[in-house]
Design a protein around this motif. Structure first.
Motif, short mmCIF file in Angstrom:
data_model
loop_
_atom_site.label_atom_id
_atom_site.label_comp_id
_atom_site.label_asym_id
_atom_site.label_seq_id
_atom_site.Cartn_x
_atom_site.Cartn_y
_atom_site.Cartn_z
N TRP A 239 3.54 -6.17 69.68
CA TRP A 239 4.54 -6.22 68.62
C TRP A 239 5.17 -4.88 68.28
O TRP A 239 6.23 -4.82 67.68
CB TRP A 239 3.94 -6.84 67.34
CG TRP A 239 3.52 -8.24 67.58
CD1 TRP A 239 2.25 -8.74 67.65
CD2 TRP A 239 4.39 -9.37 67.83
NE1 TRP A 239 2.26 -10.07 67.93
CE2 TRP A 239 3.56 -10.49 68.04
CE3 TRP A 239 5.79 -9.51 67.90
CZ2 TRP A 239 4.08 -11.74 68.33
CZ3 TRP A 239 6.29 -10.76 68.18
CH2 TRP A 239 5.44 -11.87 68.39
N GLY A 240 4.50 -3.78 68.66
CA GLY A 240 4.97 -2.45 68.27
C GLY A 240 6.44 -2.21 68.57
O GLY A 240 7.23 -1.91 67.68
N PHE A 241 6.81 -2.37 69.83
CA PHE A 241 8.19 -2.06 70.21
C PHE A 241 9.20 -3.08 69.69
O PHE A 241 10.26 -2.69 69.18
CB PHE A 241 8.29 -1.87 71.72
CG PHE A 241 7.69 -0.58 72.17
CD1 PHE A 241 8.17 0.63 71.69
CD2 PHE A 241 6.62 -0.56 73.05
CE1 PHE A 241 7.61 1.83 72.08
CE2 PHE A 241 6.05 0.65 73.45
CZ PHE A 241 6.54 1.84 72.96
N PRO A 242 8.91 -4.40 69.78
CA PRO A 242 9.89 -5.35 69.24
C PRO A 242 10.18 -5.15 67.75
O PRO A 242 11.34 -5.18 67.34
CB PRO A 242 9.22 -6.71 69.47
CG PRO A 242 8.32 -6.49 70.62
CD PRO A 242 7.85 -5.09 70.53
N ILE A 243 9.13 -4.84 66.96
CA ILE A 243 9.36 -4.61 65.52
C ILE A 243 10.28 -3.43 65.32
O ILE A 243 11.23 -3.46 64.53
CB ILE A 243 8.01 -4.38 64.79
CG1 ILE A 243 7.22 -5.68 64.75
CG2 ILE A 243 8.24 -3.83 63.39
CD1 ILE A 243 5.83 -5.53 64.17
N MET A 244 10.02 -2.37 66.08
CA MET A 244 10.83 -1.17 65.99
C MET A 244 12.30 -1.45 66.31
O MET A 244 13.21 -1.08 65.57
CB MET A 244 10.29 -0.18 67.03
CG MET A 244 10.27 1.24 66.61
SD MET A 244 9.17 2.13 67.71
CE MET A 244 10.06 2.06 69.23
N LEU A 245 12.49 -2.14 67.41
CA LEU A 245 13.84 -2.47 67.87
C LEU A 245 14.58 -3.30 66.83
O LEU A 245 15.74 -3.03 66.50
CB LEU A 245 13.74 -3.25 69.18
CG LEU A 245 14.74 -2.87 70.25
CD1 LEU A 245 14.46 -1.46 70.73
CD2 LEU A 245 14.65 -3.85 71.41
N VAL B 77 2.13 -2.79 63.60
CA VAL B 77 3.27 -1.98 64.05
C VAL B 77 2.92 -1.07 65.22
O VAL B 77 3.81 -0.50 65.84
CB VAL B 77 3.91 -1.15 62.92
CG1 VAL B 77 4.42 -2.03 61.81
CG2 VAL B 77 2.95 -0.11 62.39
N THR B 78 1.64 -0.88 65.50
CA THR B 78 1.31 -0.08 66.69
C THR B 78 0.67 -0.95 67.76
O THR B 78 0.04 -0.44 68.69
CB THR B 78 0.36 1.08 66.36
OG1 THR B 78 -0.89 0.51 65.96
CG2 THR B 78 0.90 1.96 65.28
N SER B 79 0.85 -2.27 67.64
CA SER B 79 0.20 -3.14 68.63
C SER B 79 0.98 -3.12 69.93
O SER B 79 2.18 -2.86 69.96
CB SER B 79 0.07 -4.55 68.09
OG SER B 79 1.09 -5.37 68.62
N ARG B 80 0.25 -3.37 70.99
CA ARG B 80 0.87 -3.34 72.32
C ARG B 80 2.00 -4.34 72.44
O ARG B 80 3.01 -4.09 73.08
CB ARG B 80 -0.18 -3.66 73.38
CG ARG B 80 -1.17 -2.56 73.54
CD ARG B 80 -1.53 -2.35 74.98
NE ARG B 80 -1.53 -0.91 75.20
CZ ARG B 80 -1.50 -0.33 76.37
NH1 ARG B 80 -1.46 -1.06 77.45
NH2 ARG B 80 -1.50 0.96 76.48
#
Lengths: 351, 479
Positions: free
Chosen positions: B71-77, B66-69
């Motif tokens: 995947w972080g943002f797509p998961i959040m979105l 979840v904090t990966s460069r």
């Protein structure tokens, strides 16, 4: 045609109104903020500033003159003369053998002012979020608006500090103080272990350079190389190069604390840990003050604690550190306050 | 320090004064640090930890993801889109039920009951058509989305994901002078601004917290989503071919919500450089270990703490608002109702801003809850234009069955595309509702910040609608 006129006008009016607002209200450089500032400079303030100037000249064993006072007050010599005459009338000043000196009453007033100024600076540094470069000017404005009782209350609230954030001693209620006793950095030889006790905040240009270099009272210093053009030194693990005239505004004393000499000079900060690396905390920079410092203590960032960098935010900052089994995210500026010594990575298993 | 200590209070004091300068520095801070260090040393010695081998660390695996460069943002979105989708589409059905029950069934019943009672007619109207109806309206629009949104949000919080969102987004917020945790109070604001303001308690630095409180208004709350959706469908969607209408109106609403986020950043930036300059700011963010969410407990606490709490405040404010609306529409002065007088006075200003008098009056009386803005506008428009056959009398709020009928009423009230666009903008920017303002007052304990939280967005709302209206007219004149 008519319709077109009708709709252009309001737009022009809007833009005009918006510009007017900007010109009037823009922080600092707008007309209203400026007007407010000049209005505050009443005669009383000019008198207080004059006394402070005479005091600081006295400390440097220099003479105050009509010209120097006019320069400090940014006014004509005529007007400065008027003010001096008024001060003489209320027994704050005397001319003795052509010299301008203050009376005991004048000295008390000057010390009162100095105390107010330095306490304000201490307050701004510890309890507010204003940057270093703003403390002096803000204190300069505010020092004039405190009674003796207010000052004592402020001092009590701050825990009766002895020095302002630049390292200048704060006179106590009786007006007594002890000088920090430092000498300008260039007056020492290479190799001596030193400690910064004072960073001169005037003139602003030089102070801004010292702030940009990240130099604060309390830092440990060692001169590496000294010449007429430049002076190269370590300060809390970072190398700095300054022109001697700039370095002159740093006052230092020989390192008084025997134990401190054991600290390695090439210390690093938490920010230089790569992900997965570990470090042992050596201390928190004196530049980290007030609420932020206490917060770091609360989190267990103390001498001897082991810290490991774990993850970095996908946007690059902050970084999550494992401190005492808890995962804490710190921004880069904060991580830079924390001095560490890297340790070789060990596995979690114990024998 | 080797001098012998001499007897006598004077000497002791003198020596203390002397030592004070010798010790100097931040004595208190050094003492404090000493105490902390000693405490941690004692704890280290006293606490024994089991020598467990490193377990397979699920936390680390999740955190890496979840904090990966990448995947972080797509998961959040994805997660937040999902939550909003469940909220909006899921709330429609229970909202319909409650509206049916409270408005279609209970309202006529109460009206009947009142008609058979000894109460004077005007009190019947005030109580049933005024106070009851507006409250019923607020409850039916507000309750279901909150009852869905807050538990979902709390589940994410409970699981431990939300601090990671703050961790991911901190840099963006930092650039505007704020704290990453503001991302969370902003998200909460999309549910309800009052709840969003309470959610700023997670920010421990006073300056960043005030910023988050003041700018929470720009997170489009539940009471304003329906307004945006309705107007986007009626006016913007109608501009494009029917098969694209749904998509375009959805994109319009998303655009308005994103504009709100942009305004949040802008006002963050402005506040941190002007009025909030100099306030203390600190940063630190604990990332707790992941825990399986306690679903039942979560639902219970989020229903009690957030939904009921916010709803209760809304009801407290909606009751008097209902009374005011009813009275305004039913008290006559010189042949015209108070509402009509007000509309006449405000119409020139409204039209100047690309809105109209009805909208301004509706916003004044609907300060307590954004949910009643559209019904109030419809009611006032009908009152003004004298369209028969719709609505159920002066001062009685209603909503129309079909969008087409609503459009008809609005157009009869003189609405244009500009009116709709400006109304959407004004609805996004204008001052927070009274429930939120009251919450802000409770949280900050300061009249000054409460007034600023109301005045700043209001002024911005006027400026933005003014600029849009005049640019619009300018462009219309040129083309």
């Amino acid at each position: 045609m008519n319709a077109e006129m009708n709709s252009i006008q309001p737009v022009l009016i809007t833009i005009g109104v918006a510009l007017l607002f900007i010109v009037l209200l823009w922080p600092k450089s707008g007309l209203l903020p400026r007007l407010r500032k000049t209005r505050q400079y009443t005669e009383r303030i000019q008198i207080e500033d004059t006394l402070k100037h005479i005091h600081s000249r006295e400390m440097e064993a220099q003479q105050s003159t009509l010209q120097s006072i006019a320069g400090v007050l940014q006014t004509s010599t005529n007007h400065a003369g008027d003010i001096l005459a008024k001060m003489e009338a209320v027994v704050l000043l005397n001319y003795e053998e052509e010299r301008l000196i203050y009376t005991p009453k004048g000295e008390r007033a000057a010390l009162h002012n100095l105390r107010a100024h330095r306490l304000w600076e201490r307050y701004l540094a510890d309890e507010t979020g204003f940057g270093e470069a703003e403390w002096h000017d803000l204190a300069e404005e505010r020092e004039h608006f405190l009674s003796a009782e207010d000052i004592d209350l402020l001092s009590e609230r701050l825990g009766h500090p002895t020095h302002d954030p630049h390292g200048d001693p704060i006179p106590d209620a009786a007006g007594e103080y002890v000088s920090h006793g430092g000498k300008p950095l260039p007056s020492y030889e290479s190799g001596t272990r030193l400690r910064i006790v004072h960073v001169e905040d005037e003139p602003g240009m030089i102070y801004a350079q010292l702030v940009a270099e990240g130099l604060y009272p309390g830092m440990q210093v060692q001169i590496i190389e000294k010449s007429h053009e430049r002076i190269r030194f370590w300060a809390d693990g970072d190398e700095h190069i300054l022109a001697p005239i700039v370095a002159h505004n740093l006052s230092v004393i020989p390192e008084p604390d025997e134990k401190a000499n054991a600290a390695p000079y090439s210390c690093q900060t938490l920010a230089c840990l790569e992900l997965g690396e570990q470090g042992v905390v050596l201390g928190i920079s004196p530049a980290c003050r007030g609420a932020e410092r206490r917060r770091l203590f609360d989190l267990g960032v103390l001498q001897g604690a082991t810290v490991q960098a774990e993850y970095r935010s996908p946007s690059g900052d902050p970084t999550a550190y494992r401190i005492r089994d808890a995962l804490i995210a710190l921004r880069k500026e904060q991580a830079d306050y924390i001095f560490i010594e890297k340790v070789p990575k060990v596995s979690h298993e114990r024998a | 320090m080797n001098e012998p200590i001499q007897p006598g209070a004077e000497q002791v004091l003198a020596q203390a004064r002397d030592l004070r300068w010798k010790i100097s520095g931040n004595l208190h801070e050094r003492l404090l640090e000493g105490i902390y260090t000693e405490a941690s040393r004692l704890a280290e010695r006293a606490v024994s930890r089991p020598d467990s081998p490193p377990r397979f660390d699920l936390d680390r695996t999740i955190d890496r993801l979840v904090t990966s460069r990448i995947w972080g943002f797509p998961i959040m979105l994805l997660l937040f889109t999902l939550i909003f989708w469940i909220t909006i589409s899921g709330a429609n059905i229970p909202s319909g039920w409650i509206a049916h029950l409270l408005l279609d069934k209970l309202h006529p019943l109460l009206k009947n009951l009142a008609a058979n009672s000894i109460l004077p007619v005007w009190i019947q109207g005030l109580l049933v058509d005024g106070m009851y109806l507006s409250t019923a309206w607020v409850v039916s629009v507000m309750l279901p989305p909150m009852a869905i949104f807050f538990p979902l949000f709390t589940l994410l919080e409970d699981f431990g994901y939300l601090p990671r969102v703050a961790f991911n987004l901190d840099r963006v917020f930092k650039r505007t002078g704020a704290h990453g945790r503001q991302a969370l109070s902003m998200m909460m604001g999309f549910g309800c601004n009052a709840a969003g303001v309470i959610a700023t308690r997670i920010i421990d630095s006073p300056r960043e917290r005030l910023i988050a409180i003041i700018t929470n208004n720009f997170a489009l709350c539940n009471g304003r989503w329906p307004t945006q959706i309705l107007l986007a469908t009626l006016f913007v969607g109608a501009l494009v071919p029917a098969e694209l209408a749904g998509l375009i109106s959805a994109l319009t609403v998303v655009g308005v919500a994103l504009l709100g986020v942009l305004l949040t950043f802008l006002v963050n930036w402005f506040l941190s450089r002007t009025w909030l300059k100099g306030e203390v700011s600190t940063f630190s963010l604990e990332l707790p270990p992941y825990r399986p969410p306690r679903i039942l407990q979560t639902i219970y606490t989020s229903v009690i703490d957030r939904t009921i709490f916010v709803l209760w405040r809304a009801v407290v404010f909606a009751l008097p608002a209902g009374a005011v609306i009813w009275l305004a529409a039913n008290i006559d002065i010189g042949g015209l109702s108070v509402a009509e007088h007000l509309i006449d006075i405000l119409n020139p200003i409204g039209l100047f801003l690309g809105l109209n008098g009805v909208i301004l009056v509706a916003y004044i009386v609907a300060i307590p809850a954004n949910e009643i803005v559209i019904p109030t506008i419809l009611m006032l428009t009908v009152l003004l234009t004298g369209i028969n056959s719709v609505g159920s009398g002066a001062g009685v709020m209603f909503e129309l069955e079909s969008n087409q009928a609503t459009l008809g009423v609005l157009q009869a009230g003189g609405w244009t595309l500009l009116t709709a666009v400006n109304m959407m903008l004004f609805s996004l920017i204008h001052n927070p509702c009274s429930t939120t303002l009251f919450t802000i007052f409770k949280e900050t304990g300061s009249k000054k910040w409460t007034i600023l939280s109301a005045a700043l967005p209001l002024a911005m709302g006027f400026i933005v609608t003014f600029l849009v209206a005049h640019l619009w007219r300018l462009i219309a004149a040129i083309t």
